[in-house]
Design an enzyme around this catalytic site. Structure first.
Site, mmCIF file in Angstrom:
data_model
loop_
_atom_site.group_PDB
_atom_site.id
_atom_site.type_symbol
_atom_site.label_atom_id
_atom_site.label_comp_id
_atom_site.label_asym_id
_atom_site.label_seq_id
_atom_site.Cartn_x
_atom_site.Cartn_y
_atom_site.Cartn_z
ATOM 1 N N LYS A 33 0.874 -1.190 0.000
ATOM 2 C CA LYS A 33 0.000 0.000 0.000
ATOM 3 C C LYS A 33 0.903 1.229 0.000
ATOM 4 O O LYS A 33 1.651 1.441 0.953
ATOM 5 C CB LYS A 33 -0.868 -0.042 1.268
ATOM 6 N N ILE B 189 -5.057 -1.258 13.387
ATOM 7 C CA ILE B 189 -3.864 -2.057 13.712
ATOM 8 C C ILE B 189 -2.743 -1.153 14.222
ATOM 9 O O ILE B 189 -1.953 -1.555 15.079
ATOM 10 C CB ILE B 189 -3.469 -2.901 12.488
ATOM 11 N N TYR C 161 -0.066 16.125 20.621
ATOM 12 C CA TYR C 161 0.550 14.893 21.149
ATOM 13 C C TYR C 161 0.734 13.885 20.027
ATOM 14 O O TYR C 161 0.000 13.925 19.030
ATOM 15 C CB TYR C 161 -0.336 14.274 22.240
ATOM 16 N N TYR C 162 1.654 12.955 20.247
ATOM 17 C CA TYR C 162 1.889 11.933 19.225
ATOM 18 C C TYR C 162 0.583 11.184 18.930
ATOM 19 O O TYR C 162 -0.088 10.697 19.841
ATOM 20 C CB TYR C 162 2.956 10.919 19.700
ATOM 21 N N LEU D 270 -9.981 -3.497 19.769
ATOM 22 C CA LEU D 270 -11.294 -2.846 19.745
ATOM 23 C C LEU D 270 -11.821 -2.569 21.153
ATOM 24 O O LEU D 270 -12.622 -1.663 21.354
ATOM 25 C CB LEU D 270 -12.287 -3.711 18.960
#
Ligand SMILES: Cc1cc2nc3c(=O)[nH]c(=O)nc-3n(C[C@H](O)[C@H](O)[C@H](O)COP(=O)(O)OP(=O)(O)OC[C@H]3O[C@@H](n4cnc5c(N)ncnc54)[C@H](O)[C@@H]3O)c2cc1C
Ligand SMILES: N[C@H](Cc1c[nH]c2cc(Cl)ccc12)C(=O)O
Length: 518
Positions: A75, A363, A452-453, A350
């Site tokens: 991708k 993911i 923030y990250y 989840l």
């Protein structure tokens, strides 16, 4: 010591966690994974972030081994189809933003871009996606880009520590169920105890910590640390420990999906090297090309569309190939658990949280959570500082991604149905509204995006704002006072490089057919 870990759930989250913990701690910890043979997993085709390569590297897995086993493909970008207007598309690629004289190339593009395709003018990847190319040559070497394979890269850094240093040029698509199976083999080979059984109850001690889980056929499973990977159920974290769920539904209303797995002759149709997100009247459709089939699904808000209408829309979109394929209807819980770690229980996957898969972040959330868990792994004294640091890192990632997704809908030029009209009038968190006002006069940079990250670099925001088109942008005033020769040279260099790569790289199909010896 905390050295006995029990994981409940055997979806992507459960098996990624089991295998990573074994790779990190080997036999210094014992890991048991219990999964139900009756309750299924959310096994749709998955698209990822490029950072996932650090997960595979950590496990010492090579593409040639795991990719064919998971029908995986490359991708290079997300392709956004019809978000601005019918027939229009743009890419959000895995490619670092170039800068000229201290300004991002997109800023120069606003000032004097050569064409109306910012993505093709500023990134090589857009042309490779349009032409269906693989990022690797048939001999396995990587396309020449800003990322140099084989160059010394710091090892053992978390994703947040890597951010901004280099940009790897691709991510993966793979079949989630096959990856879970592959990681089952990896984990059990390294000593993970695998139990197929139902967890019927979660028993707490007098402090309210989990003492054990009770299974139907294997009795009590005791552990020090329990990891809840039971998906949207949140059986340990949300139900037993009563951690509330913070919904994002007020800003991200899509709560449903219908999915199809459609077998296709890839030799005939080719394999697009990108995930595609195509708008529809009440949401958007994902298309994830795998080796041998596509995974596709309509993500929609049930307030605007019934499941029957959604399935009809998806089948019309796919065409006759979908006629015999069974549809999978999914209700999505959008938001995050108020805390992902409470007492001796950590929810990952989840259970911890989820936003619609528009930027393939599910993911990534799991990978980030596992890295943070290893970094903040508790000792026998269970210092609360470690838990608190973990909880804020995980919450920031999800809250930041939420903002990023909201920008897609605010920015979308499409406004022809009630669903799309409402995306422009829904309330926006104050901080985001302020940021948007700023981006109208100064493109996103590290100083003015979510602070923030959260996995997304500032150039990702630029792509979405420039591609969707409804939020007016203008170049930095300084550019009208600055010589543009160097910027025009950079645009020309990108054009030349894209032409060379399109001419020399194989197609995705050719590359994977060769990898599989077909
Ligand atoms: C429509 C949709 C599309 C998505 N697309 C993408 C994408 O493109 N990219 C991406 O990164 N992410 C995507 N995601 C997210 C991704 O699918 C999930 O993050 C990932 O699959 C992790 O799921 P999980 O393991 O947490 O839960 P699940 O897959 O739901 O697994 C739950 C596990 O818990 C077990 N379990 C439950 N209850 C019990 C019990 N009582 N006893 C024993 N076991 C139990 C089940 O058997 C199962 O093994 C998508 C999600 C949805 C809903
Ligand atoms: N952490 C980054 C995030 C990132 C950078 N470019 C893109 C493009 C797309 Cl489509 C998704 C995420 C990112 C990474 O994965 O490299």
């Amino acid at each position: 010591m905390v050295d006995n870990v029990v994981i409940v759930g055997g979806g992507t989250a459960g098996w990624m966690t089991a295998s990573y913990l074994k790779a990190a701690f080997a036999d210094r910890i014992s890991v048991t994974l219990v999964e139900s043979g009756k309750i299924g997993t959310i096994g749709v085709g998955e698209a990822t972030f490029s950072d996932i390569r650090h997960f595979f590297e950590f496990l010492d897995l090579r593409e040639e081994d795991w990719m064919p086993a998971c029908n995986a493909t490359y991708k290079l970008a997300v392709r956004f189809q019809d978000w601005r207007r019918p027939g229009h598309h743009f890419y959000h690629p895995f490619e670092q933003m170039r800068s000229v004289k201290g300004f991002p190339l997109t800023d120069w593009w606003l000032q004097s871009g050569p064409t109306d395709r910012f993505d093709k003018d500023c990134f090589v990847m857009a042309s490779l996606c349009d032409a269906g190319r693989s990022p690797r040559y048939l001999n396995g070497s990587l396309l020449e880009q800003d990322f140099v394979e084989g160059a010394e890269e710091p090892v053992g850094l978390t994703m947040s520590e890597h951010q901004g240093k280099t940009q790897f040029p691709y991510a993966y698509h793979f079949e989630a169920a096959l990856l879970a199976k592959y990681l089952t083999g990896y984990s059990t080979d390294r000593g993970v105890r695998h139990i197929v059984d139902e967890v019927e109850d979660v028993r707490l001690d007098e402090r309210g910590w989990i003492d054990h889980v009770l299974t139907k056929e294997h009795g009590e499973l005791h552990g020090d640390l329990f990891i809840d990977c039971t998906g949207f159920r949140g059986m340990l974290l949300n139900k037993a420990l009563e951690v509330p769920f913070v919904s994002y539904q007020d800003t991200l209303p899509n709560d449903s999906a219908v999915a199809l797995q459609v077998p296709l002759d890839m030799k005939k149709v080719g394999i697009r090297p990108c995930t595609t997100a195509t708008t529809r009247d009440a949401g958007w459709i994902w298309t994830i090309p795998l080796f041998g089939r596509i995974g596709t699904g309509y993500v929609y808000a049930k307030d605007y569309c019934t499941p029957e209408e959604a399935e009809r829309t998806l089948r019309e979109f796919v065409g006759p190939e979908a006629a015999e394929v069974e549809a999978n209807h999914i209700r999505m819980r959008i938001g995050r658990s108020a805390q992902s770690w409470k007492n001796n229980c950590v929810g990952i996957g989840l259970t911890s949280g989820f936003v619609e898969p528009l930027e393939s972040t599910g993911i990534f959330f799991i990978h980030h959570a596992i890295e943070q868990l290893v970094k903040h792994f508790p000792a026998a004294d269970w210092r609360p500082e470690l838990r608190d640091a973990y909880n804020s890192a995980v919450a920031h990632v999800m809250d930041g991604v939420r903002e990023f997704l909201v920008v897609h809908y605010l920015g979308a030029g499409r406004d022809d149905t009630q669903y799309w009209k409402d995306t422009k009038t829904r309330e926006v968190p104050d901080a985001l509204a302020e940021r948007i006002e700023r981006w109208k006069v100064q493109l996103p940079d590290s100083e003015n995006v979510f602070p923030y990250y959260h996995g997304l670099p500032p150039y990702s925001y630029m792509c979405i704002l420039l591609g969707t088109g409804a939020i007016p942008l203008r170049p930095s005033p300084a550019l009208s006072l600055t010589d543009e020769t160097a910027a025009q040279k950079e645009f020309a260099a990108i054009r030349d490089k894209a032409r060379h790569l399109v001419d020399t790289l194989p197609s995705q199909y050719e590359y994977f057919a060769a990898m599989r010896g077909a």
